[in-house]
Each structure stands twice: as C-alpha cells, then as structure tokens.
Design a protein around this motif. Structure first.
Motif, PDB file in Angstrom:
ATOM      1  N   TRP A  76      33.358  35.942  45.350  1.00 44.33           N
ATOM      2  CA  TRP A  76      34.246  36.194  46.525  1.00 44.33           C
ATOM      3  C   TRP A  76      35.708  36.976  45.892  1.00 44.33           C
ATOM      4  O   TRP A  76      36.211  37.728  46.437  1.00 44.33           O
ATOM      5  CB  TRP A  76      34.511  35.078  47.142  1.00 44.33           C
ATOM      6  N   GLN A  77      35.735  36.173  44.799  1.00 39.23           N
ATOM      7  CA  GLN A  77      37.088  36.843  44.127  1.00 39.23           C
ATOM      8  C   GLN A  77      36.936  38.185  43.567  1.00 39.23           C
ATOM      9  O   GLN A  77      38.021  39.032  43.638  1.00 39.23           O
ATOM     10  CB  GLN A  77      37.381  35.888  42.717  1.00 39.23           C
ATOM     11  N   ASN A  78      35.731  38.879  43.290  1.00 42.78           N
ATOM     12  CA  ASN A  78      35.493  40.000  43.102  1.00 42.78           C
ATOM     13  C   ASN A  78      35.257  41.072  44.334  1.00 42.78           C
ATOM     14  O   ASN A  78      34.997  42.133  44.262  1.00 42.78           O
ATOM     15  CB  ASN A  78      34.436  40.225  42.081  1.00 42.78           C
ATOM     16  N   LYS A 109      31.379  33.589  52.911  1.00 39.14           N
ATOM     17  CA  LYS A 109      32.556  32.898  52.364  1.00 39.14           C
ATOM     18  C   LYS A 109      32.740  31.466  53.277  1.00 39.14           C
ATOM     19  O   LYS A 109      32.235  31.574  54.421  1.00 39.14           O
ATOM     20  CB  LYS A 109      33.724  33.713  52.476  1.00 39.14           C
ATOM     21  N   ASP A 114      32.512  31.308  43.907  1.00 42.56           N
ATOM     22  CA  ASP A 114      33.773  31.826  43.983  1.00 42.56           C
ATOM     23  C   ASP A 114      34.180  32.896  43.263  1.00 42.56           C
ATOM     24  O   ASP A 114      35.094  33.763  43.777  1.00 42.56           O
ATOM     25  CB  ASP A 114      34.580  30.547  43.490  1.00 42.56           C
ATOM     26  N   LEU A 115      33.429  33.116  41.981  1.00 40.78           N
ATOM     27  CA  LEU A 115      33.685  34.249  41.200  1.00 40.78           C
ATOM     28  C   LEU A 115      33.369  35.378  41.984  1.00 40.78           C
ATOM     29  O   LEU A 115      34.135  36.728  42.115  1.00 40.78           O
ATOM     30  CB  LEU A 115      32.805  34.202  39.943  1.00 40.78           C
TER      31      LEU A 115
END
Lengths: 95, 494
Positions: free
Chosen positions: B397-399, B466, B394-395
């Motif tokens: 993808w957030q980046n 993702k 998740d981190l």
C-alpha cells in the motif's frame, strides 16, 4: 515438536473432551501432522518483531458504566438443558 | 412468464418498485425452488416459510405505499452461524441441539430493518471449521456444479457451503456468510458466485457464533458484484455492541461500480505462484491481468515474502482462539447435555458427543498450543509472524498499490468424500492458501467468478484491498465480471 498419546489424553482432559484409547491413538497422528506443518514457522526470523494484537489500529471502545439490560433471567435460562426458577441446574458439585 | 428466481437483487429491486411482481410472488418462487432442490443439495437446515410469507406481505404493504428500505421484499438465506430470534441457530453443530436464541444478530437485524425477507437457515461446516461443508452435523452440502458429462457429487467449498450452493442453485437471491480463513471466498469460487469478506471491524460480530474472534468477519455471497455491494452496504454498520466494530461510516458501495479503473495500480504478488499449482489457475490469473490492463489499470509486480507462513500461523491462531471460544459449550447453559457421574464427566461426555471430529481436532490443537510451556513457542510466535504478514501488505500500500490480484483457490471444486483430502487434515487446509493471508492481516477480499476449467467447473479470482477500501474491490471486481461474464450451473436437481 510432537505429541504422544498420553499428552493427547492430558490435553483432551484439559479441554474437557472424553476420548477413548482408540480416539487418542488416531488423534495423535492427526495432531502431529498439524504440528509438523506449523513447524515451518521456525524458518522465520522474528527477532525484535512485536506480536500482532489487533489488525485495526483503534483505541478499544468502552461503553458507559451503566446497566444496559437486566430482568432477562427468563431469556438467559430459556435454552438451558435443565433449569429451575431461572437457575441453571447441574450435577452436585460439593459433597 | 419470467423465472423470478433468475433475477439479480438489483433487477428485483426495480421490479418490486415498479410493481411488476410482489415480494410474496418472489418469495413463493424461491420457496418452491427450495422445496424442489433441498433434498438433493442440502443447502438449508431450516426453512422458515411462514415467517418468509409474513415478512414478504409486510414488505408488499410498504412497497404499495411507495415506501420501503434498500432491500425491501428481497428473499435471503442466512448462514446458521447468525443468531436469529426464535429460529434454528446451531452453527450446524450437535452441541447446540435445539438452540433458539432470544435475540437477533446485528447483521441480520440490519437486513430486516432494510426490508429483507428470511427464507431460512443455511448449512455450513460445524462452527465454520472446514473447507468442503462436510463437517456439518446436518450432512454434506452438494455443489450444483458437476464436471462435464459426470454425475459425481462435488463439494461447494466451506465453511459457507450452504450459502454458496443456495445462491448458485437459485434457492435465495443472496445469502449471508462468514469468513475466518476463506469461508466466503473459497465457496464463492467453487460455485461461480461472488463473495466478499470485508475489512475486520466492518460488520458487527455481535450475535455471530464465535470461531476465531480476531479473524471472523461476516459478508455476503451473491450472483453479481453489484448485488454483493448492495448486501454489504446493508450488513455493515457501526455497532456499539461489538468493541471491534470500527467507527467509520458505511459508504455507498454501489457508487464505485462502473467507475473506470484507469490508472489504478494492481499488484501481482510473485509468492502466490505456488509449486504444483495447476496450469489452468495460472492461465486464469494471466487472463485477469490482461483484462485489468485492457481496462487501463497499471500492473505492477510485488513481493510478499511471508505469504507461505500465513497458513501455518493461522493453524495456531485460529485453533487457539477456537478452543477458548468453544469452552462455553459445557452442557449447562444451552444445547446438548450428556449426563455423567459428576460435573466434570458431564462436561466431558457432552463435549465428546456434541463436537464433530474436525472441531475436536482444532480444540485439542488450540488447547495444546496455549498450554503451560508452549505458549511462547506456538501462539506468541504465530502472532509475531502475523505482524510480518501484515507488514508485507502495508509495504504494498505504501508503494501506491490500490489492490492486489491473486487466484481465489488452488483448484476447482473437488469430489465429496475425497479419500486423499480426508486422510490428511493438512491437505484440506491448503484450500485456503490464497485467502488466509487476508484474514491474518484483517483486510477486505473479494472472489469474482472468472472462468471455467477444462471440466466446465467455475474458477474465481481474488482481489485484496486496503483496510476499509471495499469500494475499490467492487470497482475492479466489476471489470473482471464484465470481461468474464456470468456462470450458471446446468440444472440436474429438483
């Protein structure tokens, strides 16, 4: 944690798998190898972490509360090793 | 005359439409390859030749009228894990002896609705538990690839070893497979084929024999990235019969192929560089990085600190779910029954005779970790670690990372009956070290053939995407395929 042969026999009974003494001895070693491997998880700090119950965030779907099939007793018992009049036949359960 | 079995699905789709050949001709060509090769490779456990011809003729009638679905007349192999009405469906286990379901799985229904032709059922590890296709009740599957100058039999990987071998040896145009910890991607990597495990919830699990319900996903194995996109489009659906099927429309995956990857951010996770990893795997990974960089992608280093805990957590979660799912094989409703003096002894005798060693091992581990007093120490802890594994992704993808590139497997295909791997079950489990993280987080992952090792055996690279972004995997996968080329084994069988 590790298991001894008696524990393996107890677990095999819980799982309804017959094991001989020889099987149980061999399996004890194999299961301990796996349990030893998963012990690595003790290194992870899981304080305050919620367990993952679903990988996809979605409200569980519910179907309408109606009959979706039926009259399939023949299909249901089609593959049974022993059946009679669409009943599953099993060894006597009640004395 | 051209060898019809060398065609891709995309080629055959055009050829059938242009009436260059019929589906029956195509089907016969594969049936004769199966007949010639199956004794040696053991990819099929049941060949449905009559049914295949009937389906092919029906497709030809539609094609003659200019009709037909997306896979009209395309001959496919089906993993034995999928329920096929009236046809051998045994998860390659002795305990399901003689089982012929009265229903069809959603995934195979989708394929037949689109016009595909069923050639038969494919060998696999028993209940999909294995990484070498050596736990099947129906015997080992043999990899069509051999080391240069060697005639040693190699494994095709597992559990979808029959699917991978059948595709690589031209015994079908494409195959269905399933992946719980790497069972599509590892055999694809071992056989020079493309395999994609879609996002959890993308393909319906209805009618697929359950192994570990929170991890199992169906997907295709095929020759090219485009063929795997064509097959996944057909296999995937929104299914009211599976409550974990997700309500998102299936996109046209083929539309992503050929799109530029310029500006896409590709993450390279440092933690996938394992101790003792062969130099060739590292070199292949670097080559993949260069290819994507040359195509205009931006390469970024990322960190996924919980990677090494995915496999141990998997070996708690998967056996726990398996022990529960496999409780249904009791000698009462279907399959094998071995008599006993009372009902409990009948259960115990049936399950002792019906399950193979690897399945028993996992059922016992699962029963143990779920038993009173151990649930928190094992299962609950593993599910918490799973949250952390998912958080790593998740981190990323957030980046802004669009996809992650890793090796698919820590080695090339190994020998059948490898002493070292059979002496220690954990060693065999390590095959899935790069793939299992993806199942734990429910993400899509594709394995694309990327090169040959020094012995001439294929190696694959994995792309992780993702949730529900399979399209990006096809887009980036095509760049790897274009750069690496195609890999075919030298024919020694049949």
């Amino acid at each position: 944690m590790s298991v001894d042969t008696d524990t393996v026999k107890r677990v095999a009974h819980l799982a309804r798998i017959k094991v001989s003494d020889e099987d149980a001895t061999r399996m004890t070693g194999e299961l301990n190898a796996i349990l030893g491997f998963v012990e690595q998880l003790d290194e992870v700090n899981i304080d305050g972490v919620e367990p993952l119950t679903s990988v996809v965030e979605q409200t569980m779907k519910k179907r309408a509360d109606g009959i979706t099939d039926g009259n399939k007793a023949n299909d249901v018992t089609l593959n049974a090793p022993a059946s009679e009049d669409n009943f599953f036949m099993v060894p006597k359960v009640v004395e | 005359m051209t060898d019809l079995t060398k065609l891709t699905i995309a080629d055959a789709r055009e050829g059938l439409k242009n009436k260059d050949y019929t589906s029956l001709e195509l089907t016969e060509a594969f049936l004769s390859n199966i007949e010639a090769a199956n004794n040696q490779l053991n990819a099929y456990v049941a060949v449905t030749a009559d049914q295949a011809r009937t389906m092919a003729k029906a497709s030809d009638e539609k094609l003659a009228k200019g009709d037909g679905g997306a896979l009209e007349g395309i001959p496919l192999g089906i993993k034995d894990l999928f329920a096929t009405k009236g046809v051998h469906t045994q998860a390659c286990s002795h305990i399901l002896d003689g089982f012929k379901p009265a229903y069809e799985s959603t995934v195979t229904s989708n394929l037949w609705d689109d016009g595909a032709v069923m050639l038969g059922k494919l060998n696999m590890d028993e209940f999909a538990m294995g990484s070498s296709n050596e736990t099947s009740y129906y015997g080992d599957v043999i990899n069509p690839w051999r080391k240069n100058g060697s005639n040693q039999d190699l494994v095709p990987g597992g559990s979808s070893g029959g699917s991978a071998t059948a595709v690589a040896a031209r015994m079908c145009m494409g195959a269905t497979a399933t992946d719980t910890g790497g069972s599509i991607r590892q055999p694809a990597a071992f056989t020079g084929t493309v395999g994609i495990k879609p996002t959890y919830g993308r393909c319906s699990r209805w009618g697929v024999v359950a192994f570990a319900s929170s991890l199992d996903q169906a997907g295709p194995i095929a020759h090219t990235v485009r063929d795997s996109a064509i097959l996944l489009k057909s296999m995937a659906s929104v299914d009211p019969k599976d409550t974990t099927s997700v309500d998102i429309e299936v996109p046209d995956y083929e539309a992503a192929i050929g799109k530029s990857v310029k500006g896409l951010k590709i993450g390279i996770p440092a933690e996938y560089r394992m101790d003792g990893m062969p130099g060739e795997i590292e070199e292949l990974w670097q080559k993949g990085i260069e290819w994507l960089k040359d195509a205009g992608a931006e390469i970024v280093d990322i960190s996924m600190p919980h990677t090494k805990y995915a496999l141990p957590a998997y070996y708690i979660v998967a056996p726990a779910e398996a022990s529960s799912n496999l409780a249904r094989y009791d000698g009462v409703r279907y399959g094998l029954r071995v008599p006993g003096n009372d009902i409990v002894e009948m259960y115990e005798n049936t399950r002792a005779a019906g399950f193979g060693e690897e399945v028993k091992r996992r059922v016992l581990i699962g029963t143990y970790v779920l038993s009173a007093g151990y649930y928190d120490a094992y299962y609950l802890k593993a599910q918490k670690v799973r949250t952390l594994i998912k958080r790593d992704f998740d981190l990323a993808w957030q980046n802004g990372v669009d996809a992650i590139l890793t090796p698919a497997t820590p080695s090339a295909a190994f020998g059948v009956a490898d002493q070292d791997l059979h002496a220690d079950p954990v060693k065999m489990y390590l095959n899935d070290i790069f793939t299992v993280t993806v199942n734990m987080a429910g993400l899509p992952g594709i394995s694309v053939p990327a090169g040959l090792d020094k012995d001439g055996l294929p190696l694959g690279l994995q792309l992780i995407g993702k949730p529900f972004d399979e399209s990006t995997l096809f887009q980036v996968g095509q760049v790897i395929e274009d750069a690496a080329g195609h890999f075919d084994p030298e024919k020694w069988w049949g």
